[in-house]
Design an enzyme around this catalytic site. Structure first.
Site, PDB file in Angstrom:
ATOM      1  N   LYS A  81      -8.766  -0.407  -6.473  1.00  0.00           N
ATOM      2  CA  LYS A  81      -9.119   0.509  -4.538  1.00  0.00           C
ATOM      3  C   LYS A  81     -10.766   1.355  -4.853  1.00  0.00           C
ATOM      4  O   LYS A  81     -11.355   1.974  -5.834  1.00  0.00           O
ATOM      5  CB  LYS A  81      -8.176   1.390  -4.252  1.00  0.00           C
ATOM      6  N   HIS A 126     -10.764   0.784   1.520  1.00  0.00           N
ATOM      7  CA  HIS A 126     -10.261   1.659   3.194  1.00  0.00           C
ATOM      8  C   HIS A 126     -11.309   2.009   3.385  1.00  0.00           C
ATOM      9  O   HIS A 126     -12.516   2.257   2.816  1.00  0.00           O
ATOM     10  CB  HIS A 126     -10.393   3.164   1.883  1.00  0.00           C
ATOM     11  N   HIS A 144       0.915  -1.416  -0.292  1.00  0.00           N
ATOM     12  CA  HIS A 144       0.258  -0.232   0.362  1.00  0.00           C
ATOM     13  C   HIS A 144       1.148   1.057   0.545  1.00  0.00           C
ATOM     14  O   HIS A 144       1.692   1.253   0.791  1.00  0.00           O
ATOM     15  CB  HIS A 144      -0.943  -0.011   1.572  1.00  0.00           C
ATOM     16  N   HIS A 174       1.956   5.554  -1.758  1.00  0.00           N
ATOM     17  CA  HIS A 174       1.384   6.782  -2.250  1.00  0.00           C
ATOM     18  C   HIS A 174       2.507   6.793  -3.442  1.00  0.00           C
ATOM     19  O   HIS A 174       3.099   7.763  -2.043  1.00  0.00           O
ATOM     20  CB  HIS A 174       0.262   7.686  -1.548  1.00  0.00           C
ATOM     21  N   ASP A 204       1.222   2.548   3.687  1.00  0.00           N
ATOM     22  CA  ASP A 204       0.415   3.375   3.232  1.00  0.00           C
ATOM     23  C   ASP A 204       1.795   5.009   3.443  1.00  0.00           C
ATOM     24  O   ASP A 204       0.996   6.404   3.993  1.00  0.00           O
ATOM     25  CB  ASP A 204      -0.429   3.879   4.271  1.00  0.00           C
ATOM     26  N   HIS A 231      -4.984  -0.717   5.579  1.00  0.00           N
ATOM     27  CA  HIS A 231      -4.133  -0.647   7.403  1.00  0.00           C
ATOM     28  C   HIS A 231      -5.198  -0.248   8.159  1.00  0.00           C
ATOM     29  O   HIS A 231      -6.208   0.884   8.635  1.00  0.00           O
ATOM     30  CB  HIS A 231      -3.907   1.394   6.792  1.00  0.00           C
TER      31      HIS A 231
END
Ligand code: NCD
Ligand code: ZN
Length: 355
Positions: free
Chosen positions: A102, A139, A16, A18, A250, A177
């Site tokens: 996602k 999420h 995970h 970004h 994350d 997460h």
């Protein structure tokens, strides 16, 4: 494992991540690419990565920031919206370009404005994903303003995740997460097709950190860090080696100006400190023999991919490793997430050239 002060593990993956785009991508990518074999790249760009074509172009932009033939593999995802056509999932499968899709509930986190307004609306797409064995990355928080921010994960499980899993038991789901004991227990109770990523910060801090010494935006991320009991439950699950729990940083960089303002952004940039702080957690919990499962084996197994063939070596130093506080990005900077404790583990073998 070699000795108490040296650890060798298969090259880890980050399930995970970004990476953003443009100059932010250029600044942060080397920290992932030097160490990790693969990373699942989150699609919440502005505008989001909504089509297979968007994902292919984004993948190319990522690879263009690395030397030719560099081994880092960005695993691409699609950002699900109310309008995503099932045909896009079929196309993704046939092109073999996507690792997952996602789902952001609308309004749940950074750049989730285009997210799903109701899971029922995307059922047809999810059915196709189930049929094609395409993982769904969620999420897992409701964005209902009437729900307390610390309960958003548990309410999501009751209202959305459990009904979805009952309706589609063969759909492979990652509840991203995990941030609460209720979330941990829910994953532990699942017999199949459910896993979760675990972030370094949810292993290291509780919600006191957000307020210690004054309001601290650099401890603010989503899902927000919770009580000490939640942190301890996540920690216990991670160090247990249970295959349903695997590393997902994350790491979510934002410029200082965007963090340190009213309405500051959620997300911490942690990737440069992630591995050394996680080794500390496993060391403190006397579970070094489970480190490799968490960092390098469980995620690959969940996604049905081979484990990376090569290894990395970490050594424990006598004096703390100097910590980088922030990195430059264009004319601004990004703060590096700082574990409270000093760091003693450093990578001595296995780092790759990124220039
Ligand atoms: C992430 C971001 O900044 O993109 N922020 C965060 O706090 N984790 C989005 C997300 O993963 O929720
Ligand atoms: Zn994220």
């Amino acid at each position: 494992m070699k000795s108490k002060n040296e650890v060798v593990v298969k090259r880890p993956d980050d399930w995970h991540l970004h990476l953003r785009d443009g100059e932010m991508l250029q600044a942060v990518l080397p920290f992932s690419a030097e160490l990790y074999g693969r990373a699942i790249i989150m699609p919440n760009l502005r505008p989001p990565v909504r089509t297979v074509k968007d994902a292919a172009a984004y993948r190319r932009r990522i690879l263009n920031c690395l030397p030719a033939g560099h081994g880092f593999q960005p695993l691409m995802t699609l950002y699900l919206t109310d309008e995503t056509p099932p045909a896009e999932i079929r196309l993704a499968k046939s092109e073999g370009l996507l690792t997952g899709v996602k789902l952001y509930p609308v309004g749940a986190t950074t750049n989730s404005e285009h997210g799903v307004t109701s899971i029922k609306k995307v059922y047809r797409v999810l059915e196709v994903m189930q049929e094609l064995d395409m993982p769904l990355l969620i999420h897992g928080e409701v964005s209902d303003p009437a729900v307390d921010i610390f309960d958003r994960e548990s309410v999501f499980i009751d209202r959305e995740l459990q009904p979805l899993r009952q309706a589609m038991p063969e759909l492979k789901i990652v509840m991203e997460h995990v941030s609460s004991k209720i979330g941990v227990d829910y994953v532990l109770a699942a017999e199949k097709n459910l896993g979760t990523t675990v972030t370094p910060h949810h292993l290291l801090i509780n919600r006191n950190s957000i307020f210690a010494g004054g309001l601290n935006p650099h401890m603010y991320c989503l899902p927000v860090v919770k009580r000490e009991a939640d942190r301890l439950a996540i920690r216990q699950a991670a160090v247990s080696g249970d295959p349903r729990f695997f590393f997902g940083s994350d790491s979510a960089p934002h410029r200082l100006v965007d963090k340190e303002k009213a309405g500051g952004a959620a997300g911490v940039f942690n990737i440069s400190t992630a591995l050394s702080s996680i080794v500390r957690v496993f060391e403190a919990e006397e579970s070094m023999d489970k480190l490799e499962a968490f960092m390098s084996l469980n995620g690959a197994r969940f996604y049905g991919m081979p484990v990376n063939p090569d290894t990395i070596t970490l050594q424990k130093t006598e004096t703390p490793v100097p910590a980088t506080d922030n990195i430059p990005v264009g004319r601004d900077r990004v703060k590096v997430f700082q574990p409270r404790e000093p760091q003693f583990w450093q990578i001595v073998d296995g780092l790759r050239q990124t220039k």
